[in-house]
Scaffold this motif. Structure first.
Motif, short mmCIF file in Angstrom:
data_model
loop_
_atom_site.label_atom_id
_atom_site.label_comp_id
_atom_site.label_asym_id
_atom_site.label_seq_id
_atom_site.Cartn_x
_atom_site.Cartn_y
_atom_site.Cartn_z
N PHE A 136 6.29 117.48 22.00
CA PHE A 136 7.88 117.54 21.56
C PHE A 136 8.22 117.24 20.18
O PHE A 136 7.83 115.98 19.74
N HIS A 137 8.86 118.05 19.46
CA HIS A 137 9.28 117.98 17.92
C HIS A 137 10.66 117.88 17.66
O HIS A 137 11.14 117.77 16.79
N GLU A 189 1.65 114.60 17.68
CA GLU A 189 2.15 113.18 18.02
C GLU A 189 0.91 112.63 18.38
O GLU A 189 0.03 112.98 19.43
N GLU A 194 7.67 112.43 25.06
CA GLU A 194 8.49 113.27 26.18
C GLU A 194 7.38 114.05 27.06
O GLU A 194 7.78 114.23 28.10
C1 LIG Z 1 12.99 112.31 19.98
C2 LIG Z 1 11.77 112.86 19.27
C3 LIG Z 1 12.13 114.10 18.26
C4 LIG Z 1 13.59 114.33 18.06
O1 LIG Z 1 14.28 113.39 17.38
P1 LIG Z 1 15.83 113.66 17.25
O2 LIG Z 1 16.13 112.37 16.71
O3 LIG Z 1 16.50 113.63 18.80
O4 LIG Z 1 16.11 115.04 16.64
C5 LIG Z 1 11.01 114.66 17.66
N1 LIG Z 1 9.93 114.20 17.80
C6 LIG Z 1 9.49 113.37 18.50
C7 LIG Z 1 7.98 112.95 18.89
C8 LIG Z 1 10.47 112.65 19.47
O5 LIG Z 1 9.98 111.65 20.45
#
Ligand SMILES: *Cc1c(COP(=O)(O)O)cnc(C)c1O
Length: 387
Positions: A136-137, A189, A194
């Motif tokens: 998740f990015h 990551e 997520e």
């Molecule tokens: C929450 C999250 C994002 C996105 O961050 P936002 O501040 O909501 O844009 C990107 N990467 C990871 C690993 C996240 O947990």
């Protein structure tokens, strides 16, 4: 009283499946709803309020700065921005920092820099970014493309081209994909948040870092959720003994105000030049003053306490009735429960504990300074909810 839930449902876009609770205030790891009911906050605004709600030190730093200068254009020098960049570099060994307002933006900046680096060193056809399945990015069209989960993509085609997804843990497959696609960078990551709070295999991360260095493919680590002390190290990559070329972070860094940062290492520090990128609010003085007060306190002793609390949660939950497994690192914890996660979370809420979910797991991201007594109380309630 006109009910806030009703007004919200009428006027706020329906993008969040909210819990039926209105939170009005809090202090530290305790929050209160509109009826005065107290909850232990085991989510900290999804890992944002790293030192809890209305933390005195953070609040004092922000308020002091608000009395001096709440915003200035990036066309001028300002002190909190410069000092925060310096502290981030001193604590990580990275060389330069770009500030923005969110995790997605921090990743956008990382991706832009990687593409420019590869275009200049290898040619314009080296634009692909390899990310991992189940990653998740972020939610922008480009960071959605980076996100390796199809269900986020379906309704928003076409996404930004130039992203491919490798299977996490499959080192040979990831390498082959990076070579085939003439990758500019691999973005990971170290602990997928997520995606279900899954820590990557150390040998995989190390092997990937070695490969990237050999091939001059940039290693980008997304520390948006796992960074700023969350994993028990300042940044989760530090647990793996690797040195990324670019690190993105956000969430906990601002202690509750919107702040994203992209950190550049030796190779990438001068890739972005004047006019290549920008952000009106990036490096905002009040936000950076608060972040400085957060980052200054995340030292060796503090991180040892995070690891101690983590060890307590893992040992209390591993093997507990109704718990299949516990995953993650530091105070970024996933619990695979026998009951559906949503049911466990609902029961916790009824009993005064706010938890999150990630995929099919209950997810815990408490404030890093949660008192041990409060943590113990929360864990007892969570354990009971799992049965
Ligand atoms: C929450 C999250 C994002 C996105 O961050 P936002 O501040 O909501 O844009 C990107 N990467 C990871 C690993 C996240 O947990």
């Amino acid at each position: 009283m006109s009910d806030i839930k009703t007004i919200d449902r009428e006027y706020v876009a329906n993008t969040y499946a909210r819990f039926p609770v209105e939170i009005v205030s809090g202090y530290g790891s305790l929050v209160y709803d509109d009826t005065g009911k107290e909850y232990i906050d085991m989510g900290s605004g999804i890992g944002v309020t790293a030192f809890g709600i209305a933390d005195d030190t953070w609040k004092a730093a922000v308020i002091e700065q608000l009395g001096k200068l709440q915003h200035m254009s990036n066309l001028y020098y300002t002190q909190p921005c410069a000092l925060l960049a310096q502290l981030l570099c001193e604590k990580t060994g990275m060389k330069k920092v770009f500030f923005c307002n969110s995790g997605a933006e921090a990743n956008e900046c990382a991706i832009k820099a990687a593409r420019k680096y590869a275009a200049e060193t290898k040619g314009a056809d080296h634009f692909t970014i390899v990310t991992l399945q189940n990653s998740f990015h972020g939610r922008t069209l480009t960071t959605l493309a980076a996100t390796g989960q199809e269900h986020y993509h379906e309704l928003f085609q076409p996404l930004t081209p130039g992203f491919v997804h490798a299977a996490a843990g499959d080192l040979e497959g990831t390498k082959a994909l990076a070579l085939q696609t003439k990758a500019a960078a691999v973005m990971i990551e170290c602990i997928q948040g997520e995606g279900g709070v899954i820590a990557l295999d150390p040998a995989y991360v190390k092997g990937l870092a070695d490969f990237c260095r050999e091939q001059d493919i940039l290693l980008i680590v997304d520390e948006v959720q796992s960074g700023n002390g969350r994993s028990g190290a300042l940044y989760s990559y530090m647990n793996y003994g690797v040195e990324p070329d670019i690190v993105s972070t956000a969430k906990g860094l601002g202690g509750g105000l919107p702040l994203g940062a992209t950190l550049f290492g030796e190779k990438t520090q001068n890739v972005l030049g004047s006019g290549d990128h920008g952000s009106t609010f990036g490096g905002n003085p009040a936000v950076c003053a608060g972040a400085l007060s957060v980052l200054r306190r995340i030292d060796g002793d503090f991180l040892a306490q995070v690891r101690e609390k983590s060890a307590f949660v893992f040992s209390a939950l591993q093997g507990a009735e109704g718990v299949e497994s516990v995953s993650g690192m530091g105070l970024m914890i996933g619990i695979k429960t026998v009951k559906p996660a949503a049911e466990v979370v609902r029961s916790c809420m009824e009993n005064g504990v706010l938890c999150l979910t990630a995929k099919d797991k209950v997810r815990l991201l408490p404030a890093l300074n949660i008192p041990m007594e409060t943590l113990k109380k929360a864990v007892e309630i969570i354990k009971a909810a799992c049965v």
